[in-house]
Design a protein around this motif. Structure first.
Motif, mmCIF file in Angstrom:
data_model
loop_
_atom_site.group_PDB
_atom_site.id
_atom_site.type_symbol
_atom_site.label_atom_id
_atom_site.label_comp_id
_atom_site.label_asym_id
_atom_site.label_seq_id
_atom_site.Cartn_x
_atom_site.Cartn_y
_atom_site.Cartn_z
ATOM 1 N N LEU A 247 0.824 -1.205 0.000
ATOM 2 C CA LEU A 247 0.000 0.000 0.000
ATOM 3 C C LEU A 247 0.860 1.258 0.000
ATOM 4 O O LEU A 247 1.949 1.283 0.587
ATOM 5 C CB LEU A 247 -0.901 0.028 1.241
ATOM 6 C CG LEU A 247 -1.821 -1.172 1.459
ATOM 7 C CD1 LEU A 247 -2.620 -0.982 2.747
ATOM 8 C CD2 LEU A 247 -2.761 -1.379 0.273
ATOM 9 N N MET B 60 -0.747 0.606 8.408
ATOM 10 C CA MET B 60 -1.572 1.524 7.617
ATOM 11 C C MET B 60 -1.566 2.944 8.186
ATOM 12 O O MET B 60 -1.436 3.905 7.420
ATOM 13 C CB MET B 60 -2.989 0.973 7.462
ATOM 14 C CG MET B 60 -3.046 -0.242 6.538
ATOM 15 S SD MET B 60 -4.716 -0.707 6.040
ATOM 16 C CE MET B 60 -5.384 -1.285 7.605
ATOM 17 N N ARG C 294 -0.328 6.227 6.095
ATOM 18 C CA ARG C 294 -1.235 7.382 6.022
ATOM 19 C C ARG C 294 -0.571 8.652 6.533
ATOM 20 O O ARG C 294 -0.712 9.731 5.946
ATOM 21 C CB ARG C 294 -2.490 7.094 6.846
ATOM 22 C CG ARG C 294 -3.500 8.240 6.914
ATOM 23 C CD ARG C 294 -4.493 7.998 8.039
ATOM 24 N NE ARG C 294 -3.808 7.941 9.345
ATOM 25 C CZ ARG C 294 -4.344 7.410 10.443
ATOM 26 N NH1 ARG C 294 -5.547 6.870 10.391
ATOM 27 N NH2 ARG C 294 -3.667 7.398 11.571
ATOM 28 N N VAL D 66 0.913 -5.127 3.994
ATOM 29 C CA VAL D 66 -0.132 -5.423 4.970
ATOM 30 C C VAL D 66 -0.711 -6.817 4.752
ATOM 31 O O VAL D 66 -0.673 -7.376 3.653
ATOM 32 C CB VAL D 66 -1.259 -4.377 4.933
ATOM 33 C CG1 VAL D 66 -0.712 -2.994 5.259
ATOM 34 C CG2 VAL D 66 -1.980 -4.376 3.590
ATOM 35 N N ALA E 36 -6.568 -6.039 6.666
ATOM 36 C CA ALA E 36 -6.224 -4.800 5.951
ATOM 37 C C ALA E 36 -6.684 -4.852 4.497
ATOM 38 O O ALA E 36 -6.906 -3.804 3.879
ATOM 39 C CB ALA E 36 -4.721 -4.563 6.019
ATOM 40 N N ARG E 37 -6.846 -6.052 3.952
ATOM 41 C CA ARG E 37 -7.378 -6.179 2.588
ATOM 42 C C ARG E 37 -8.733 -5.498 2.458
ATOM 43 O O ARG E 37 -9.091 -5.004 1.392
ATOM 44 C CB ARG E 37 -7.548 -7.657 2.205
ATOM 45 C CG ARG E 37 -6.273 -8.438 2.008
ATOM 46 C CD ARG E 37 -6.594 -9.816 1.452
ATOM 47 N NE ARG E 37 -7.173 -9.730 0.129
ATOM 48 C CZ ARG E 37 -6.456 -9.701 -0.993
ATOM 49 N NH1 ARG E 37 -5.151 -9.742 -0.939
ATOM 50 N NH2 ARG E 37 -7.068 -9.630 -2.152
ATOM 51 N N TYR F 176 -8.155 -0.959 3.947
ATOM 52 C CA TYR F 176 -7.102 0.021 3.641
ATOM 53 C C TYR F 176 -7.646 1.307 3.016
ATOM 54 O O TYR F 176 -7.099 2.401 3.217
ATOM 55 C CB TYR F 176 -6.017 -0.603 2.751
ATOM 56 C CG TYR F 176 -6.408 -0.871 1.314
ATOM 57 C CD1 TYR F 176 -6.278 0.106 0.326
ATOM 58 C CD2 TYR F 176 -6.881 -2.126 0.934
ATOM 59 C CE1 TYR F 176 -6.610 -0.151 -0.987
ATOM 60 C CE2 TYR F 176 -7.216 -2.387 -0.383
ATOM 61 C CZ TYR F 176 -7.079 -1.405 -1.345
ATOM 62 O OH TYR F 176 -7.413 -1.662 -2.651
ATOM 63 N N GLN F 177 -8.738 1.210 2.271
ATOM 64 C CA GLN F 177 -9.299 2.415 1.662
ATOM 65 C C GLN F 177 -9.844 3.380 2.712
ATOM 66 O O GLN F 177 -9.922 4.595 2.460
ATOM 67 C CB GLN F 177 -10.389 2.029 0.657
ATOM 68 C CG GLN F 177 -9.819 1.310 -0.566
ATOM 69 C CD GLN F 177 -10.886 0.804 -1.505
ATOM 70 O OE1 GLN F 177 -11.964 0.393 -1.073
ATOM 71 N NE2 GLN F 177 -10.604 0.807 -2.794
ATOM 72 N N LEU G 252 -5.630 5.009 1.504
ATOM 73 C CA LEU G 252 -4.485 4.401 0.852
ATOM 74 C C LEU G 252 -4.902 3.714 -0.444
ATOM 75 O O LEU G 252 -6.078 3.464 -0.680
ATOM 76 C CB LEU G 252 -3.822 3.390 1.794
ATOM 77 C CG LEU G 252 -3.420 3.927 3.170
ATOM 78 C CD1 LEU G 252 -2.777 2.827 4.004
ATOM 79 C CD2 LEU G 252 -2.493 5.124 3.047
ATOM 80 N N CYS H 235 -3.733 0.496 -3.357
ATOM 81 C CA CYS H 235 -2.984 -0.750 -3.503
ATOM 82 C C CYS H 235 -2.009 -0.624 -4.670
ATOM 83 O O CYS H 235 -2.422 -0.410 -5.815
ATOM 84 C CB CYS H 235 -3.938 -1.916 -3.726
ATOM 85 S SG CYS H 235 -3.105 -3.507 -3.932
#
Length: 286
Positions: free
Chosen positions: A87, A144, A148, A157, A161-162, A165-166, A170, A172
């Motif tokens: 990420l 993360m 950030r 990650v 976190a899959r 993460y958004q 962040l 991918c």
């Protein structure tokens, strides 16, 4: 039989898998063990020092511990579409179209002996010519926020976190699982269950049967483990916990089978060929 000592993470897939055993619900199985919760980097180190009877570790750690520990064919984490992600922040020069811009950048990883990091190194050897910058090890749940907040340029990650993460703003850069599956056609080996060889063949068989029964009972009555899972899920949204379990607890958790063993052997063979891990005798894996 005396209770065994086990260490695994507080992540939903582990607490789901081991709930029945740790709560004495496997009839005729091993007695409920003494449990230690620990991050994967900690359990990797515990295994290398020969601590505890049973541990959940990274498959990447196996070459350093297989003399003392046996790989069990049940309870672990392998699968498809479940690989670690790289990420970056929205302003990073490195993108999916140009991952080479990661050259010389600082990357946070969950463990230098993690399978995630090993997959990352195999990928980066081709995708980032010239090499990476500093590698910083930190607990996976801190990665993360660090990306950030600009403390690191990128983060590797794992786990839930899959799915989240958004929420950190962040993006991918690359999916290590996709890269592995495209290169090999094999499932992605992530977390292994190991037990001390000194327990003896009969006890190891009993342990394997108990863990497999714990997995099956978790599937048969998921509501029974719900409170245990959520109590250790670090304030995770219950829906995310469900996604986590659905992704990481699958047919390979019940039994590695030939495809699972092939994935493990493929990972360690490729890594050894690049000098990333010591070579492992195949008979120590199966």
């Amino acid at each position: 039989m005396n209770p065994l000592r086990i260490a695994y993470s507080p992540c939903p897939n582990d607490t789901f898998v081991f709930h029945a055993w740790t709560h004495g619900l496997v009839v005729g199985g091993e007695p409920a063990p003494e449990v230690t919760f620990a991050d994967i980097d900690v359990t990797n180190g515990m295994a290398e020092r020969g601590e505890l009877d049973v541990l959940k570790i990274s498959y990447a750690q196996l070459p350093w511990v297989l003399d003392e520990y046996a790989l069990l064919p049940t309870g672990g984490a392998l699968g498809r579409g479940c690989g670690p992600l790289v990420l970056t922040g929205p302003d990073s020069p490195a993108t999916a179209a140009d991952p080479a811009a990661l050259r010389g950048r600082t990357v946070a990883v969950p463990s230098e002996r993690s399978t995630a990091y090993l997959l990352f190194r195999l990928w980066a050897a081709e995708a980032v010519p010239g090499g990476l910058g500093e590698i910083v090890v930190m607990p996976f749940h801190e990665i993360m926020p660090a990306v950030r907040d600009g403390k690191v340029d990128a983060g590797l990650v794992i786990h839930e976190a899959r799915f989240t993460y958004q929420n950190f703003g962040l993006r991918c850069l690359a999916d290590m699982g996709e890269a592995w599956e495209a290169a090999t056609g094999l499932p992605i080996p992530l977390g292994a269950i190991i037990a001390k060889r000194s327990l003896g063949a009969e006890r190891l068989e009993s342990l394997t049967d108990t863990i497999r029964a714990s997995v099956r009972q978790a599937w048969a009555a998921p509501a029974l483990s719900r409170d245990y899972v959520l109590a250790h899920a670090q304030e995770m949204d219950p829906a995310v916990a469900d996604q986590h379990i659905a992704l990481y607890v699958n047919e390979f958790t019940e039994d590695l089978a030939d495809a699972g063993y092939a994935a493990v052997e493929g990972l360690l063979t490729r890594a050894a060929a690049q000098g990333l891990v010591p070579p492992v005798a195949p008979e120590l894996i199966r």
